[in-house]
Design a protein around this motif. Structure first.
Motif, PDB file in Angstrom:
ATOM      1  N   THR A  91       0.825  -1.210   0.000  1.00  0.00           N
ATOM      2  CA  THR A  91       0.000   0.000   0.000  1.00  0.00           C
ATOM      3  C   THR A  91       0.857   1.257   0.000  1.00  0.00           C
ATOM      4  N   ASN A  92       2.160   1.094   0.040  1.00  0.00           N
ATOM      5  CA  ASN A  92       3.096   2.220   0.052  1.00  0.00           C
ATOM      6  C   ASN A  92       4.016   2.151  -1.169  1.00  0.00           C
ATOM      7  N   GLU A  93       3.408   2.041  -2.332  1.00  0.00           N
ATOM      8  CA  GLU A  93       4.116   1.837  -3.591  1.00  0.00           C
ATOM      9  C   GLU A  93       5.188   2.904  -3.864  1.00  0.00           C
ATOM     10  N   LYS A 148      13.665  -4.591  17.043  1.00  0.00           N
ATOM     11  CA  LYS A 148      12.232  -4.890  17.098  1.00  0.00           C
ATOM     12  C   LYS A 148      11.633  -4.601  15.720  1.00  0.00           C
ATOM     13  N   TYR A 149      10.912  -5.559  15.184  1.00  0.00           N
ATOM     14  CA  TYR A 149      10.242  -5.421  13.891  1.00  0.00           C
ATOM     15  C   TYR A 149       8.826  -5.923  14.112  1.00  0.00           C
ATOM     16  N   LYS A 150       7.848  -5.006  14.122  1.00  0.00           N
ATOM     17  CA  LYS A 150       6.519  -5.378  14.588  1.00  0.00           C
ATOM     18  C   LYS A 150       5.412  -4.839  13.692  1.00  0.00           C
ATOM     19  N   LEU A 151       4.322  -5.602  13.677  1.00  0.00           N
ATOM     20  CA  LEU A 151       3.083  -5.141  13.061  1.00  0.00           C
ATOM     21  C   LEU A 151       2.349  -4.268  14.053  1.00  0.00           C
ATOM     22  N   ILE A 152       1.728  -3.225  13.557  1.00  0.00           N
ATOM     23  CA  ILE A 152       0.916  -2.338  14.386  1.00  0.00           C
ATOM     24  C   ILE A 152      -0.538  -2.642  14.075  1.00  0.00           C
ATOM     25  N   SER A 153      -1.330  -2.856  15.114  1.00  0.00           N
ATOM     26  CA  SER A 153      -2.759  -3.095  14.887  1.00  0.00           C
ATOM     27  C   SER A 153      -3.578  -2.178  15.784  1.00  0.00           C
ATOM     28  N   ILE A 154      -4.794  -1.951  15.352  1.00  0.00           N
ATOM     29  CA  ILE A 154      -5.771  -1.239  16.163  1.00  0.00           C
ATOM     30  C   ILE A 154      -7.113  -1.902  15.895  1.00  0.00           C
ATOM     31  N   ASN A 155      -7.820  -2.182  16.962  1.00  0.00           N
ATOM     32  CA  ASN A 155      -9.127  -2.836  16.869  1.00  0.00           C
ATOM     33  C   ASN A 155      -9.085  -4.103  16.016  1.00  0.00           C
ATOM     34  N   GLY A 156      -7.979  -4.858  16.146  1.00  0.00           N
ATOM     35  CA  GLY A 156      -7.869  -6.145  15.464  1.00  0.00           C
ATOM     36  C   GLY A 156      -7.455  -6.081  14.008  1.00  0.00           C
ATOM     37  N   GLN A 157      -7.161  -4.889  13.488  1.00  0.00           N
ATOM     38  CA  GLN A 157      -6.747  -4.738  12.089  1.00  0.00           C
ATOM     39  C   GLN A 157      -5.289  -4.299  12.036  1.00  0.00           C
ATOM     40  N   TYR A 158      -4.519  -4.957  11.162  1.00  0.00           N
ATOM     41  CA  TYR A 158      -3.137  -4.526  10.960  1.00  0.00           C
ATOM     42  C   TYR A 158      -3.140  -3.229  10.151  1.00  0.00           C
ATOM     43  N   ILE A 159      -2.437  -2.226  10.665  1.00  0.00           N
ATOM     44  CA  ILE A 159      -2.424  -0.932   9.981  1.00  0.00           C
ATOM     45  C   ILE A 159      -1.021  -0.442   9.656  1.00  0.00           C
ATOM     46  N   GLY A 160       0.014  -1.103  10.155  1.00  0.00           N
ATOM     47  CA  GLY A 160       1.352  -0.601   9.889  1.00  0.00           C
ATOM     48  C   GLY A 160       2.453  -1.527  10.350  1.00  0.00           C
ATOM     49  N   ILE A 161       3.672  -1.072  10.087  1.00  0.00           N
ATOM     50  CA  ILE A 161       4.895  -1.777  10.461  1.00  0.00           C
ATOM     51  C   ILE A 161       5.819  -0.772  11.125  1.00  0.00           C
ATOM     52  N   ILE A 162       6.489  -1.204  12.168  1.00  0.00           N
ATOM     53  CA  ILE A 162       7.552  -0.382  12.748  1.00  0.00           C
ATOM     54  C   ILE A 162       8.771  -1.267  12.990  1.00  0.00           C
ATOM     55  N   ASP A 163       9.920  -0.723  12.653  1.00  0.00           N
ATOM     56  CA  ASP A 163      11.203  -1.391  12.834  1.00  0.00           C
ATOM     57  C   ASP A 163      12.071  -0.423  13.627  1.00  0.00           C
ATOM     58  N   TYR A 164      12.512  -0.847  14.807  1.00  0.00           N
ATOM     59  CA  TYR A 164      13.322   0.049  15.622  1.00  0.00           C
ATOM     60  C   TYR A 164      14.381  -0.714  16.395  1.00  0.00           C
ATOM     61  N   ILE A 165      15.410   0.029  16.813  1.00  0.00           N
ATOM     62  CA  ILE A 165      16.513  -0.550  17.576  1.00  0.00           C
ATOM     63  C   ILE A 165      16.642   0.239  18.879  1.00  0.00           C
ATOM     64  N   MET A 166      16.537  -0.455  19.970  1.00  0.00           N
ATOM     65  CA  MET A 166      16.693   0.156  21.294  1.00  0.00           C
ATOM     66  C   MET A 166      18.177   0.418  21.564  1.00  0.00           C
ATOM     67  N   ASN A 167      18.453   1.517  22.274  1.00  0.00           N
ATOM     68  CA  ASN A 167      19.817   1.860  22.695  1.00  0.00           C
ATOM     69  C   ASN A 167      20.778   2.015  21.520  1.00  0.00           C
ATOM     70  N   TYR A 168      20.302   2.653  20.454  1.00  0.00           N
ATOM     71  CA  TYR A 168      21.151   2.897  19.293  1.00  0.00           C
ATOM     72  C   TYR A 168      20.854   4.274  18.729  1.00  0.00           C
ATOM     73  N   PHE A 188       8.962   2.962   9.414  1.00  0.00           N
ATOM     74  CA  PHE A 188       7.643   3.212  10.006  1.00  0.00           C
ATOM     75  C   PHE A 188       6.679   3.408   8.834  1.00  0.00           C
ATOM     76  N   ILE A 189       5.842   2.416   8.601  1.00  0.00           N
ATOM     77  CA  ILE A 189       4.912   2.437   7.468  1.00  0.00           C
ATOM     78  C   ILE A 189       3.500   2.256   7.979  1.00  0.00           C
ATOM     79  N   ILE A 190       2.630   3.124   7.542  1.00  0.00           N
ATOM     80  CA  ILE A 190       1.201   3.022   7.890  1.00  0.00           C
ATOM     81  C   ILE A 190       0.418   2.795   6.607  1.00  0.00           C
ATOM     82  N   HIS A 191      -0.541   1.880   6.667  1.00  0.00           N
ATOM     83  CA  HIS A 191      -1.417   1.575   5.520  1.00  0.00           C
ATOM     84  C   HIS A 191      -2.289   2.774   5.213  1.00  0.00           C
TER      85      HIS A 191
END
Length: 99
Positions: free
Chosen positions: A30-32, A65-85, A96-99
């Protein structure tokens, strides 16, 4: 799509496992415009796996950390982050991508 436990109007971050790669691909697709610029093409399962595993040299993979973001049971995005860097008090957001 797999059914998620959710709390109304609360964002949930879920680790991306192999069975969720197609859900990630749906969000990537969705982020062509982003992928035209960053990859000169279309995303694929292989590019997702590469993103999921990409790390600066010498860092502890447990901080990645590489995670799907959801709200109300729907996947709406992806976030990839590194702690302490790049330092101990910083979180580096690599994607950080949002549908």
């Amino acid at each position: 799509m797999r059914e998620l436990k959710h709390i109304n109007n609360k964002f949930i971050l879920e680790p991306v496992t192999d069975d969720l790669l197609k859900d990630v691909l749906n969000i990537y697709e969705t982020n062509e415009e982003y992928f035209k610029i960053s990859m000169n093409g279309k995303p694929s399962i292989d590019s997702i796996i590469e993103d999921k595993n990409a790390m600066p040299p010498g860092l502890n993979f447990n901080n990645k950390k590489y995670k799907l973001i959801s709200i109300n049971g729907q996947y709406i995005g992806i976030i990839d982050y590194i702690m302490n860097y790049p330092d101990e008090d910083t979180v580096y957001i690599g994607l950080f991508i949002i549908h």
